[in-house]
Structure formats: structure tokens, C-alpha cells
Design a protein around this motif. Structure first.
Motif, short mmCIF file in Angstrom:
data_model
loop_
_atom_site.label_atom_id
_atom_site.label_comp_id
_atom_site.label_asym_id
_atom_site.label_seq_id
_atom_site.Cartn_x
_atom_site.Cartn_y
_atom_site.Cartn_z
N CYS A 270 -42.92 -30.01 20.43
CA CYS A 270 -42.60 -29.46 21.75
C CYS A 270 -41.37 -30.18 22.31
N CYS B 96 -46.06 -24.59 22.93
CA CYS B 96 -46.86 -25.70 23.41
C CYS B 96 -47.86 -25.19 24.44
N CYS C 36 -42.87 -32.20 25.94
CA CYS C 36 -43.82 -33.31 25.88
C CYS C 36 -43.72 -34.08 24.56
N ASP D 251 -47.00 -26.91 27.94
CA ASP D 251 -45.73 -26.63 28.62
C ASP D 251 -45.30 -25.17 28.54
N TYR E 190 -47.44 -30.35 16.92
CA TYR E 190 -48.63 -29.55 16.63
C TYR E 190 -48.66 -29.17 15.16
ZN LIG Z 1 -45.36 -29.66 25.34
#
Ligand SMILES: [Zn+2]
Lengths: 162, 153
Positions: free
Chosen positions: A41, A55, A44, A58, A48
Motif C-alpha cells: 500500500c 488496501c 500505510c 486506505d 498484502y
Molecule cells: Zn494502506
């Protein structure tokens, strides 16, 4: 006349073409090459595994592709003892959440080459892949995970991922 | 090495081999089909519902007697299918038809093959063509399709 009709066969069948899309396609392309793919992301900075392309915190695309380690940590697990229809692995076996090194999200994997009674949180594991000529764009490319011999990870290192 | 432009797709099949119990009302209808006839059920005010339901859909009253209807009937509405899809009951052009059997007050959905939509009309008389007795199992497909009575529309 024969007996009244009391039952009716009502089979349901859905034939469809599944298209994983860009984000999952990238993960699958990694699996095809024997590599775990993460997606980071931009806000942040979390990575993942098996990302769906955005994300969840976000709401922005996870554009950055990261090649992840072949090793990880068991965060939690389940020992399967109960037989069920379609079972293909000998009982008992271990299903674990595995947090790959460099990732911020765990996923479920099969653990082998360790007695069920010795499984534990923090166990360090590595992925065992199918032979190169059998690799495909599927999680079936990963045969299982097994202990890699490293000392157990400290709880502090994975407590955020339970 | 990493061709990120790869696009995947895969064929999936989701399948459930359900068998369900049909109950006495629908069971009577399916038993009728297996035996080569069509039955309905009497609802509120004596009207005859085909296919039979456990209760009158307008009033909620319990339905009562099973009654024979048809086998001929009249087309009350229809829709032409020029290119059947794989799961359609016929693989040649056909019409979905709503048939009100003689003696019935509601309509029943089935199919009628035809060479074109000009062979199908609301108000035309039709009759069911049943599968051979040995092949009937108590299913709506025990009626293969409908045919026009007396030379079409
Ligand atoms: Zn994020």
C-alpha cells in the motif's frame, strides 16, 4: 399404476469462466514462477499477500509489487482430526496461518514434516513447491510448508497478525 | 522475467446433486406426468390451478381436490427463442409458451418448437407430447414439448 412420485432430482450446476483480474493475476503469475508476491500500500506501506489489489484500510490501489520470502512464521494453527467428505490429506494434519517474512498479512497453509503434537505458534517454516515443470498459476503450486530449522520467532514479532 | 501483463482465466464448475421431496400436491402433479396426464388442484371458489400449489396463491386458502385437466389447452402468451442456449430444453428454435389447459384457470409454462415465430400465436390450441412411458420419471420434462392441434395457428 406404480407408486406415487415423492422425490425429484433437482441438480444445480453452474459453468462459468473465472477471471482473477489484474491484482490476483499478479499473485498467480508469481505462483507460476514459484515466488510469493506481495502488494504494498502506498499510504500505510503494509504488504498484502494474495492481495485483491487495494488496501482495505486506505482504499487505494496496492500498485507496488514485492517479491516475498519463501520463509515465514506460524501465527496460529488448527490440527484437523475429524474426517470429512472430500478429505485428501492423511489425518491428523495441521492448517496454519503463515506470515511470510516481509508481509503484513498471513494466509492459510498446510504444514507437513512435523508431528501434529509439535506444532506451535512462532514456528519458522518454509514453502515446499511442486517440481518446476508442475508449477501453475494456482496455490496448488505450493505443496505445503515445513519447519525450516530456525529458532521460533518471538511472540512480539507476530502478535499484531493474529 | 516478471510479465505482469499476464491475464488468466479458468473454467469453473459449481455443482450440487440435489434430490428433493416434493410433497403430496406437487407429487400428485409429477405422478400424473409420469402416468401421461396432467392434473391441477382446486383452489378458492373452485378455480383449478395448474401446476398445483399447496395453497391458493391469491387467498392463501388450502387447496383441495386434485382434478384432471387437458390434455389440450390454449396458448395465453409466448416468447420466441431464435437461438437456444445450452441449458434450454430444446436445441432448435422454440417458443416458451404459457398454456391454459382445458378445465384449468391458470397457465403452465412449457416449450413448443416451431420453424418461426409466425407459427406461434396467442389463442392457438396445443397439446403436450409426452416422452415414451418407459422414459417418464415424474418430472416436468416428461412432457417433451407442445404441438399445435389441427394444423397450427
Ligand atoms: Zn494502506
Amino acid at each position: 399404476m406404480s407408486e406415487p412420485v415423492t422425490m425429484m432430482a433437482a441438480p444445480m450446476r453452474l459453468d462459468y469462466v473465472f477471471t482473477p483480474g489484474v491484482a490476483q493475476g499478479k499473485n498467480m503469475h508469481g505462483l507460476e514462477r514459484g515466488v510469493f508476491i506481495g502488494q504494498r500500500c502506498p499510504k500505510c506501506k503494509k504488504v498484502y499477500t494474495l492481495s485483491r489489489g487495494s488496501c482495505p484500510t486506505d482504499g487505494v490501489p496496492t500498485d507496488e509489487i514485492v517479491e516475498l520470502s519463501n520463509t515465514g512464521t506460524v501465527t496460529t494453527y488448527c490440527v484437523v482430526n475429524v474426517p470429512f467428505a472430500g478429505q485428501s490429506i492423511e489425518l491428523p494434519y495441521i492448517c496454519a496461518q503463515i506470515l511470510l517474512d516481509g508481509a503484513n498479512l498471513s494466509f492459510m497453509g498446510l504444514i507437513q514434516e512435523i508431528p501434529a503434537g509439535e506444532i506451535r505458534m512462532g514456528l519458522r517454516v518454509e514453502a515446499v513447491w511442486v517440481p518446476p515443470d508442475e508449477l501453475g498459476p494456482t496455490m496448488a503450486s505450493v505443496k505445503y510448508f515445513r519447519p525450516n530449522g530456525e529458532p521460533d520467532a518471538a511472540f512480539e514479532t507476530y502478535k499484531e497478525y493474529l | 522475467m516478471a510479465d505482469e501483463g499476464v491475464h488468466y482465466s479458468a473454467d469453473h464448475v459449481l455443482e450440487y446433486p440435489y434430490v428433493r421431496s416434493v410433497g403430496p400436491t406437487v407429487g400428485a402433479f409429477l405422478t400424473g406426468l409420469r402416468d401421461g396426464k396432467v392434473v391441477g388442484i382446486r383452489g378458492t371458489g373452485g378455480r383449478v390451478i395448474v401446476p398445483p400449489t399447496e395453497y391458493d396463491p391469491d387467498t392463501g386458502d388450502e387447496t383441495t381436490d386434485v382434478v384432471d385437466v387437458g390434455p389440450e389447452g390454449v396458448v395465453t402468451s409466448w416468447s420466441w427463442v431464435p437461438r437456444p442456449r445450452p441449458k434450454h430444453p430444446l436445441q432448435t428454435p422454440f417458443a416458451w409458451i404459457l398454456v391454459r389447459f382445458d378445465g384449468a384457470d391458470t397457465s403452465f409454462l412449457h416449450v413448443m418448437p416451431a420453424s418461426g415465430p409466425d407459427e406461434v400465436a396467442t389463442g392457438m390450441r396445443v397439446r403436450p407430447e409426452f416422452a415414451p412411458e418407459a422414459e417418464r420419471v415424474g418430472h416436468v420434462n416428461d412432457i417433451l414439448h407442445f404441438v399445435a392441434v389441427g394444423g397450427g395457428a
